[in-house]
Design an enzyme around this catalytic site. Structure first.
Site, PDB file in Angstrom:
ATOM      1  N   ASN A 124       0.807  -1.210   0.000  1.00 18.69           N
ATOM      2  CA  ASN A 124       0.000   0.000   0.000  1.00 18.69           C
ATOM      3  C   ASN A 124       0.854   1.280   0.000  1.00 18.69           C
ATOM      4  OD1 ASN A 124      -2.093   1.808   0.274  1.00 18.69           O
ATOM      5  ND2 ASN A 124      -2.490   1.365   2.406  1.00 18.69           N
ATOM      6  N   CYS A 125       1.300   1.736   1.165  1.00 19.00           N
ATOM      7  CA  CYS A 125       1.977   3.035   1.262  1.00 19.00           C
ATOM      8  C   CYS A 125       3.189   2.935   2.189  1.00 19.00           C
ATOM      9  CB  CYS A 125       1.007   4.110   1.759  1.00 19.00           C
ATOM     10  SG  CYS A 125       0.123   3.669   3.261  1.00 19.00           S
ATOM     11  N   MET A 141       1.875   8.012   6.544  1.00 12.69           N
ATOM     12  CA  MET A 141       2.235   7.591   5.197  1.00 12.69           C
ATOM     13  C   MET A 141       1.368   8.352   4.201  1.00 12.69           C
ATOM     14  SD  MET A 141       2.888   3.539   5.976  1.00 12.69           S
ATOM     15  CE  MET A 141       1.769   3.437   7.375  1.00 12.69           C
ATOM     16  N   CYS A 158      -1.049   7.681   2.468  1.00 13.04           N
ATOM     17  CA  CYS A 158      -2.486   7.417   2.533  1.00 13.04           C
ATOM     18  C   CYS A 158      -3.079   7.866   3.866  1.00 13.04           C
ATOM     19  CB  CYS A 158      -2.749   5.934   2.333  1.00 13.04           C
ATOM     20  SG  CYS A 158      -1.869   4.891   3.522  1.00 13.04           S
ATOM     21  N   SER A 199      -2.342   6.872   6.812  1.00  7.55           N
ATOM     22  CA  SER A 199      -2.282   5.882   7.884  1.00  7.55           C
ATOM     23  C   SER A 199      -0.975   6.063   8.653  1.00  7.55           C
ATOM     24  CB  SER A 199      -2.381   4.459   7.334  1.00  7.55           C
ATOM     25  OG  SER A 199      -1.334   4.180   6.434  1.00  7.55           O
ATOM     26  N   ASN A 216       2.880   0.073   4.907  1.00 12.31           N
ATOM     27  CA  ASN A 216       1.588  -0.536   5.222  1.00 12.31           C
ATOM     28  C   ASN A 216       1.279  -1.613   4.191  1.00 12.31           C
ATOM     29  OD1 ASN A 216      -1.614  -0.452   4.641  1.00 12.31           O
ATOM     30  ND2 ASN A 216      -1.232  -0.060   6.795  1.00 12.31           N
ATOM     31  N   TYR A 258      -7.546   2.097  11.638  1.00 14.06           N
ATOM     32  CA  TYR A 258      -7.276   3.172  10.679  1.00 14.06           C
ATOM     33  C   TYR A 258      -8.574   3.865  10.290  1.00 14.06           C
ATOM     34  CZ  TYR A 258      -5.933   4.893   5.943  1.00 14.06           C
ATOM     35  OH  TYR A 258      -5.715   5.644   4.820  1.00 14.06           O
ATOM     36  N   GLU A 296     -12.965   8.616   0.770  1.00 12.36           N
ATOM     37  CA  GLU A 296     -14.268   9.252   0.615  1.00 12.36           C
ATOM     38  C   GLU A 296     -15.193   8.455  -0.298  1.00 12.36           C
ATOM     39  OE1 GLU A 296     -11.410  10.859   0.571  1.00 12.36           O
ATOM     40  OE2 GLU A 296     -11.565  12.353   2.146  1.00 12.36           O
ATOM     41  N   GLY A 349     -29.526  27.275   0.344  1.00 16.56           N
ATOM     42  CA  GLY A 349     -28.626  27.193   1.486  1.00 16.56           C
ATOM     43  C   GLY A 349     -27.955  25.849   1.646  1.00 16.56           C
TER      44      GLY A 349
END
Length: 708
Positions: free
Chosen positions: A171-172, A389, A391, A393, A412, A546, A551, A686
């Site tokens: 991952n990162c 990292m 990401c 984490s 990670n 984590y 999103e 609004g």
């Protein structure tokens, strides 16, 4: 009625497809085994008379088999089952054609919009996305257990980054830039020695970042402190040169001024090199390097003065922006910036407060940097201050064989996230049932995470020399396995979570900001943390909790649950779930209360957590932002700003953004039409949330629909 396909897609019900399948089986049996057209029509009508909003295709086929057997037509039932099985084999043998062709034709919106950092129209990016579709196909059919895949498709869990799972990459990470600078490195078979100047160090760093990003799928972070040494090297070089040339001919003060001028030029050029290289280099996965720059003015750093100059220049250039093709200054997406607040710069009379004031201006116009409180991090991380990292984490503190803490050169392994609101929906307010389902889902997450861990075991260092052999992570021998770096907590592997607000609402009837809700939410968070701690103790693997910033996952989980369970007030009716432990955006809560409240969850979610606040018209509220930054230092570990007013993230325009003739949001200053890079407030009603093209609660305009 809607039909849920095996891959999770939802399509319109088509009775002709069902009739066609039954008639095909019917044509293959003897006339005594055949069903009349009237009977077949009756079977289909029976399905329709259930009046279901949606049905899974497997359930429809089960009903057909049962109806045929109820008519005593067992041979026909068997023939239909064989037909069904044959169709399933065809699907499994060739499941990527549609997704790949739709990518090439630019119509696969789910894949194209999943990663906002990738331009899915560019050929090089499409190559990566096509490879990702093949990877997902192989992962779902061959590499993961069927029940894990089924849980992912039903939204019970999310197995992150299936599009890279077929490869033994992770991952990162935190790149060990210091080691690579001091010991040298190798890229593309070429030896890169220790930099001899600041400008060369900046160039080498960006090349390292690009090479590292090309052999992993998540983000990477670099600590800018390691450049300070080379700015001093450049200064010494210029001092020696000018003294040698003009030492007996020129006033020492003039020589010093010449040196300062040259250093300022090199400083600007070096920082500009970092900014331009990162935003123009393209990694092998079709995007700019997803890199974070960590900016920390550490009083114990012997090069703190040089690093103060570097950080100030980084902020100045980010504040200015980069020109786009129209010549308008826009906000570069990378590098992401993290600025550390400490006693010397927390706006309480510190030596470097002037840099923090510049950081606040930069946040107001460019939404970066994010802020880390050194004070709160030391309290939570055994006295250490370090970067997340790429990401977002965080690693857990870890000591080497000499008892020294080590963070750079760690990584990670991957992430699996749990859908908390879905558990609340299934429990229907029954606490005993809730905790029972949670335990089942946690076991599922553990199994899925172990699949990711085992996939990396046995990986040879030759897979990515820049990581494993030449210093970014380690300096292993050729042909050596990376297994020792997967165990003993050296690297992390993360349990993510979505929707603490919604699940609290479902189980207690109130938000997690209410006392009763807070009690439940904290109990749930502590159970998640205890699960990762237990897994770590039992396996020796660095499990971490984590608060994922994914999103898009907030929308995916909410969409799946709405399809399965319908519209539930304050849960599935919003179109999204709140990210991790965050307070729902619609709650009336001030900035200071929000940060104070969310900080208690950051302490539990030590494997990754970030809080944010939305502030209107930030460029006109600099004093208020400074007060908030000072508050962050004393109260919360990691925070960022967002804005509610009309605002273009590309160029910093904060006037009204309108819809053009093609029914697209368009910034009047820079022409940006990428809605992901804008905040737009609809003043007519609004509404302060995200605006997006949608098919529900809409006003139709020229056959297209706009959420208003």
């Amino acid at each position: 009625m809607k039909v849920i396909k095996r891959d999770g897609r939802v399509v319109d019900y088509d009775r002709n497809k069902i009739l066609k399948a039954i008639f095909k089986a019917n044509a293959e049996v003897d006339r005594y085994e055949k069903l009349s057209e009237e009977k077949i029509e009756g079977i289909v009508a029976g399905i329709e008379n259930l009046h279901r909003d949606n049905m899974h295709v497997e359930n429809i086929q089960d009903i057909i088999e049962q109806k045929i057997m109820a008519e005593g037509k067992y041979v026909l039932a068997k023939t239909y089952i064989i037909y069904r099985y044959t169709r399933e084999l065809v699907r499994k043998a060739n499941t990527t054609d549609d997704s790949i062709m739709s990518l090439i034709q630019n119509s696969n919106k789910d894949v194209m919009e999943e990663n906002s950092n990738k331009n899915a129209y560019i050929a090089s990016t499409q190559r990566d996305l096509i490879a990702g579709e093949v990877s997902k196909d192989l992962t779902e059919r061959l590499l993961l257990p069927e029940h894990i895949v089924a849980a992912h498709k039903k939204g019970a869990i999310h197995f992150h980054d299936m599009d890279y799972f077929v490869q033994t990459i992770f991952n990162c990470c935190l790149i060990n830039i210091k080691d690579m600078f001091e010991k040298g490195t190798v890229m593309n078979g070429k030896n890169i020695e220790t930099p001899k100047s600041f400008l060369v160090a900046c160039t080498v760093m960006t090349q390292i970042i690009s090479a590292v990003a090309s052999s992993q799928y998540g983000g990477q972070s670099v600590d800018i402190r390691h450049l300070g040494k080379y700015l001093r090297v450049s200064r010494k070089k210029y001092e020696n040169r000018y003294k040698e040339m003009y030492g007996d001919k020129m006033d020492p003060y003039i020589i010093e001024q010449l040196v300062d001028d040259r250093i300022q030029d090199e400083l600007r050029s070096g920082v500009q090199t970092i900014q331009y290289q990162i935003n123009t280099l393209m990694t092998t996965n079709g995007q700019s390097p997803f890199v974070t720059v960590f900016m920390y003015l550490d009083d114990e750093d012997e090069y703190i003065e040089e690093n103060a100059m570097i950080i100030e220049e980084i902020l100045r250039q980010r504040l200015e922006g980069i020109k786009n093709e129209k010549g308008v200054y826009v906000t570069p997406a990378f590098p992401k910036l993290i600025y550390v607040l400490d006693e010397n710069n927390c706006l309480k009379g510190g030596k470097y407060d002037y840099i923090t004031k510049l950081a606040v201006k930069c946040s107001a116009k460019r939404l970066y940097p994010d802020y880390i409180s050194a004070k709160k991090m030391r309290e939570a991380c055994e006295g250490n201050v370090f970067s997340c990292m790429g990401c977002r984490s965080f690693l857990s503190p870890w000591k080497d064989e000499n008892g020294n803490y080590k963070f750079e050169g760690r990584f990670n392994q991957g992430v699996v996230s749990i859908n908390l609101p879905q558990i609340g929906i299934l429990a229907s307010g029954d606490m005993e049932k809730f905790w029972q389902i949670l335990e089942e889902r946690l076991s599922l997450c553990f199994e899925a995470l172990m699949c990711r861990h085992h996939a990396l075991e046995g990986t040879l260092s030759d897979v990515s020399p820049i990581h494993w052999q030449y210093g970014a992570i380690a300096r292993l021998n050729k042909g050596e396995k990376i297994d020792k770096l997967l165990h003993d907590g050296y690297s992390s592997i993360s349990l993510g979570y979505i929707g603490l607000y919604e699940v609290t609402k479902l189980m207690t009837g109130v938000s997690h900001t209410e006392p009763v809700g807070t009690e439940f939410a904290l109990k749930l968070m502590k159970r998640l943390r205890r699960a990762t701690d237990t897994w770590k103790d039992e396996t020796g693997i660095g499990f971490a909790l984590y608060g994922t910033p994914a999103e898009s996952l907030c929308y995916r989980f909410a969409r799946i649950d709405k399809e399965q369970f319908g519209e539930i007030k304050d849960v599935t009716d919003k179109g999204y779930y709140t990210n991790s432990y965050h307070v729902d955006v619609r709650e009336k809560i001030d900035v200071f209360t929000k940060f104070s409240f969310e900080s208690q969850f950051q302490n539990i979610s030590s494997g990754g957590a970030i809080s944010y606040v939305e502030i209107p018209n930030m460029l006109h509220n600099l004093k208020a932002l400074e007060d908030i930054v000072s508050f962050i230092y004393d109260n919360i570990q990691y925070a960022e700003f967002n804005t509610k007013s009309d605002y273009c993230h590309e160029c910093g325009y904060d006037g009204e953004i309108k819809i053009n003739d093609n029914l697209e949001w368009e910034c009047p200053q820079c022409g940006n039409k990428d809605h992901a890079r804008m905040n737009v407030t609809r003043r007519t009603c609004g509404y302060l949330g995200e605006n997006f093209w949608n098919v529900g609660k809409t006003k139709e305009i020229n056959s297209r629909v706009l959420h208003i």
